[in-house]
Write a protein that holds these residues in place. Structure first.
Motif, short mmCIF file in Angstrom:
data_model
loop_
_atom_site.label_atom_id
_atom_site.label_comp_id
_atom_site.label_asym_id
_atom_site.label_seq_id
_atom_site.Cartn_x
_atom_site.Cartn_y
_atom_site.Cartn_z
N GLU A 292 -5.41 5.56 5.84
CA GLU A 292 -4.09 6.01 6.28
C GLU A 292 -3.59 5.13 7.41
O GLU A 292 -4.35 4.73 8.28
CB GLU A 292 -4.16 7.46 6.76
CG GLU A 292 -4.54 8.42 5.67
CD GLU A 292 -4.71 9.84 6.17
OE1 GLU A 292 -3.98 10.24 7.11
OE2 GLU A 292 -5.59 10.54 5.64
N MET A 293 -2.30 4.87 7.39
CA MET A 293 -1.66 4.13 8.46
C MET A 293 -0.83 5.10 9.29
O MET A 293 -0.28 6.07 8.76
CB MET A 293 -0.73 3.06 7.88
CG MET A 293 -1.42 2.00 7.07
SD MET A 293 -2.44 0.91 8.09
CE MET A 293 -4.03 1.21 7.37
N SER A 294 -0.74 4.83 10.56
CA SER A 294 0.03 5.69 11.45
C SER A 294 1.53 5.45 11.32
O SER A 294 2.31 6.39 11.28
CB SER A 294 -0.39 5.46 12.89
OG SER A 294 -1.77 5.64 13.05
N ALA B 85 4.81 2.34 10.05
CA ALA B 85 5.25 1.11 9.40
C ALA B 85 6.45 0.60 10.19
O ALA B 85 7.33 1.37 10.55
CB ALA B 85 5.65 1.39 7.96
N LEU C 151 2.21 -2.78 9.00
CA LEU C 151 1.62 -1.45 9.11
C LEU C 151 0.93 -1.37 10.46
O LEU C 151 0.44 -2.38 10.99
CB LEU C 151 0.59 -1.23 8.00
CG LEU C 151 1.13 -1.30 6.58
CD1 LEU C 151 -0.02 -1.23 5.58
CD2 LEU C 151 2.13 -0.18 6.34
N GLN D 264 -2.00 0.95 12.61
CA GLN D 264 -3.04 1.97 12.47
C GLN D 264 -3.87 2.02 13.75
O GLN D 264 -4.24 0.98 14.29
CB GLN D 264 -3.94 1.62 11.29
CG GLN D 264 -5.05 2.62 11.03
CD GLN D 264 -5.95 2.16 9.90
OE1 GLN D 264 -6.42 1.03 9.89
NE2 GLN D 264 -6.18 3.03 8.94
N ALA E 196 -3.06 1.39 1.37
CA ALA E 196 -2.64 2.00 2.64
C ALA E 196 -1.67 3.14 2.38
O ALA E 196 -0.65 2.95 1.72
CB ALA E 196 -1.99 0.94 3.53
N VAL F 196 0.98 5.83 3.92
CA VAL F 196 1.84 5.94 5.09
C VAL F 196 2.83 7.08 4.89
O VAL F 196 3.49 7.14 3.85
CB VAL F 196 2.67 4.64 5.31
CG1 VAL F 196 3.41 4.70 6.64
CG2 VAL F 196 1.81 3.41 5.22
N ASN G 41 7.29 8.06 8.98
CA ASN G 41 6.78 7.26 10.09
C ASN G 41 7.15 5.79 9.98
O ASN G 41 6.47 4.92 10.53
CB ASN G 41 5.26 7.42 10.20
CG ASN G 41 4.87 8.77 10.77
OD1 ASN G 41 5.71 9.64 10.92
ND2 ASN G 41 3.61 8.95 11.06
N ILE H 180 0.73 -0.72 -0.52
CA ILE H 180 1.22 0.26 0.45
C ILE H 180 1.89 1.39 -0.32
O ILE H 180 2.76 1.14 -1.16
CB ILE H 180 2.23 -0.39 1.42
CG1 ILE H 180 1.59 -1.57 2.14
CG2 ILE H 180 2.77 0.65 2.41
CD1 ILE H 180 2.58 -2.47 2.85
N PHE I 68 4.03 4.73 0.38
CA PHE I 68 4.73 5.65 1.27
C PHE I 68 4.77 7.01 0.59
O PHE I 68 5.10 7.10 -0.59
CB PHE I 68 6.15 5.16 1.55
CG PHE I 68 6.20 4.04 2.54
CD1 PHE I 68 6.11 4.29 3.89
CD2 PHE I 68 6.31 2.73 2.10
CE1 PHE I 68 6.14 3.25 4.81
CE2 PHE I 68 6.33 1.68 3.01
CZ PHE I 68 6.24 1.94 4.36
N SER J 124 0.68 11.87 11.85
CA SER J 124 0.32 10.57 12.43
C SER J 124 -1.10 10.67 12.91
O SER J 124 -1.64 11.74 13.11
CB SER J 124 1.27 10.19 13.55
OG SER J 124 1.11 11.06 14.65
#
Length: 183
Positions: free
Chosen positions: A86-88, A90, A97, A99, A118, A120, A124, A172, A174, A182
């Motif tokens: 998981e990414m925090s 973008a 990205l 993270q 990833a 997202v 975010n 990626i 979304f 997050s």
């Protein structure tokens, strides 16, 4: 902002998708794992780093996928073809990205595998780094990583090589409906 991010990320070789929620995201991930022939053999496995996305997901069905593990160790990640994390955030204007990689599993899943998927939260996406830095705190974010496209390097002769120091492919996803999530 999604369209700007997609344009910027695609320009550096990332694949960008957007889905309506967790169910669609899991379906896409399962499809990607099957397309990549993920099986329980060295070099063909997948690792999925723990994160809030997995809350409420039926892991029983996912565990039936051969070669997929939620236990991310250095050894497993090094033998995995696909890493999922998981990414925090973008950042739209750079296609990057962001993270917090304080957890070793996040670093391993996103950097040791050939393919990085990833996840997202669509909510975010921030317009730029200034907006990003207004949302993250140095007190709670100890190890921030920026990821822009697949790994790339060029030697002294300017020969571009993809995937030498990290994933050759960045996918990626979304996910709409994860507002407020997050890491």
């Amino acid at each position: 902002m999604y369209e700007l991010f997609k344009t910027k990320a695609s320009a550096v070789g990332a694949e960008v998708h957007r889905v309506g929620g967790k169910i669609e995201a899991v379906e896409l991930i399962v499809s990607l794992l099957k397309d990549e022939n993920v099986v329980d053999l060295p070099g063909c496995r997948a690792v999925w780093a723990e994160g809030t996305f997995l809350n409420g997901i039926d892991r029983g069905a996912l565990k039936e996928l051969p070669g997929l593990s939620f236990e991310v160790t250095r050894e497993r990640a090094a033998q995995a073809k696909v890493g999922i994390s998981e990414m925090s955030f973008a950042v739209a204007d750079t296609g990057s990205l962001v993270q917090d990689q304080s957890a070793a599993a996040d670093r391993l899943a996103s950097s040791l595998t050939d393919i990085h998927i990833a996840l997202v939260p669509s909510a975010n996406i921030v317009p730029d780094k200034v907006s990003l830095f207004s949302r993250i705190s140095p007190r709670t974010s100890r190890y921030i990583a920026f990821i822009t496209g697949p790994s790339r390097t060029a030697d002294i002769e300017r020969v571009l090589t993809i995937g030498v120091h990290g994933p050759q492919r960045l996918v990626i996803i979304f996910v709409d409906g994860l507002e407020g999530v997050s890491r």
